[in-house]
Design an enzyme around this catalytic site. Sequence first.
Site, mmCIF file in Angstrom:
data_model
loop_
_atom_site.group_PDB
_atom_site.id
_atom_site.type_symbol
_atom_site.label_atom_id
_atom_site.label_comp_id
_atom_site.label_asym_id
_atom_site.label_seq_id
_atom_site.Cartn_x
_atom_site.Cartn_y
_atom_site.Cartn_z
ATOM 1 N N ARG A 95 -9.062 -7.345 4.961
ATOM 2 C CA ARG A 95 -8.279 -7.003 3.786
ATOM 3 C C ARG A 95 -9.223 -6.779 2.611
ATOM 4 O O ARG A 95 -10.297 -7.384 2.539
ATOM 5 C CB ARG A 95 -7.284 -8.116 3.429
ATOM 6 C CG ARG A 95 -6.153 -8.315 4.455
ATOM 7 C CD ARG A 95 -5.219 -7.125 4.478
ATOM 8 N NE ARG A 95 -4.080 -7.280 5.365
ATOM 9 C CZ ARG A 95 -4.048 -6.875 6.630
ATOM 10 N NH1 ARG A 95 -5.108 -6.308 7.172
ATOM 11 N NH2 ARG A 95 -2.968 -7.022 7.363
ATOM 12 N N CYS B 277 0.863 -1.180 0.000
ATOM 13 C CA CYS B 277 0.000 0.000 0.000
ATOM 14 C C CYS B 277 0.901 1.231 0.000
ATOM 15 O O CYS B 277 1.639 1.471 0.953
ATOM 16 C CB CYS B 277 -0.903 0.006 1.227
ATOM 17 S SG CYS B 277 -2.157 1.292 1.163
ATOM 18 N N ARG C 46 -8.989 -10.458 10.501
ATOM 19 C CA ARG C 46 -8.042 -9.804 9.584
ATOM 20 C C ARG C 46 -8.826 -9.245 8.407
ATOM 21 O O ARG C 46 -9.348 -9.988 7.588
ATOM 22 C CB ARG C 46 -6.988 -10.808 9.108
ATOM 23 C CG ARG C 46 -5.752 -10.185 8.464
ATOM 24 C CD ARG C 46 -4.694 -11.236 8.185
ATOM 25 N NE ARG C 46 -3.442 -10.666 7.716
ATOM 26 C CZ ARG C 46 -2.450 -10.263 8.496
ATOM 27 N NH1 ARG C 46 -2.559 -10.347 9.805
ATOM 28 N NH2 ARG C 46 -1.342 -9.758 7.980
ATOM 29 N N GLU D 156 -4.663 -8.282 -3.497
ATOM 30 C CA GLU D 156 -5.037 -8.088 -2.085
ATOM 31 C C GLU D 156 -4.278 -6.908 -1.511
ATOM 32 O O GLU D 156 -3.132 -6.649 -1.893
ATOM 33 C CB GLU D 156 -4.711 -9.378 -1.313
ATOM 34 C CG GLU D 156 -4.932 -9.327 0.175
ATOM 35 C CD GLU D 156 -3.646 -9.120 0.986
ATOM 36 O OE1 GLU D 156 -3.734 -9.147 2.226
ATOM 37 O OE2 GLU D 156 -2.571 -8.933 0.388
#
Length: 410
Positions: free
Chosen positions: A173, A81, A171, A124
């Site tokens: 994502r 990212c 988690r 992802e």
Amino acid sequence: MKKLKVIELFAGVGGFRLGLEQTGAYEIVWSNQWEPSTKTQHASMVYEARFGAKNHSNTSIEDVLTDQIPDADILVGGFPCQDYSVATTLQNSKGLLGKKGVLWWSIHRILSEKKHPPKYLFLENVDRLLKSPAAQRGRDFAVMLQSLDDLGYAVEWRVINAADYGMPQRRRRVFLLGYHKTSGVYNGLQDSDPKEWLGASGTVASAFPVGALIELQKTFTLGQDLVRLSEQFNIGEKLSPFQNTGICINGQVFTAKTHAQFDGKRTLLGDVLAHGQVPPEFYITPEDLEKWAYLKGAKKEVRTAKSGFSYNYSEGRMQFPDALDKPSRTIITGEGGKSPSRFKHVVQTSKGLRRLIPLELERLNMFPDHHTYLAGISDAKRAFFMGNALVVGVVERLGKSLCEKIIKNP
């Protein structure tokens, strides 16, 4: 049906590969893993130990020529990212060049230079991608969607919390599936009602069902000029226009908020604990217990910065020890090492309080036991791998659903 050929980028220790191969429908024909900040390429070493060195590249993807990468049906990867702003004018021959070191543009370069680009993408990232940067909420994602649209791809996305679907870790994502305009799935998406695709019949909804209620629906068109989009998208707005679910096709975005629907068996933190021999260094010593309790506890105190400026600092209490009757909190890259920490997991066992061992961290990401065990790789490094990894079960279910969509839409 022949196995779908896969290019795996930013491979880490192979989470994408494990999930896809477990479906029996995919074959990885080329992979790349490079860690820029370290001399010893630990993740690549583990990858090669588990899957072999054949067709695996341990070179920065920015330095790999596109013609060195074989053709494939699908490109996958958990890319970093970063800031995806478009740094140049549209006068150069490629149309745009992103900043060097921003690895999204390496994916873009491969897709744009391939004579036969992959028909499908499976990517992802952290869910922050949908609302970054703070000064222009959603700009980075808008640039990604528009640049993929320019290359002929429709994109479907969903923020998935693995624990919402019975997996052992909370988690969150964002997963993106791209369909090239030459693919049958693209045509299937184009012919579908967006709400029906996202709520029931689409690739993601088939794997991870959502409730019928879809909130905060929004439809808008992205600008055609990437530079202008980069400079002006959503300026002055406090919120990103992108919800946790959406599609973009022909520059048209449909996005909405969905809620997970699941009533199956849930896996809890207590279910993954190893009951064999745990090395003594994982247990919290009496002299360290007070420090752990302080870091995990609520705080309201005056702190002084290095500049001498004093400020009021406050934070809430973390559960200590971690609850065994719930899915675990998100593993982060700093999970390893003995030093007391607010964010490391601590569990209560019959022998005392202790940190999680690498085997348990692997299980929280649904990796095979001892997947990251290799001579010369420390426990802290193994924890770092799992902080960077994805939940294999999510990839497996999305991969199975994508394969079924391809078969139905040849």
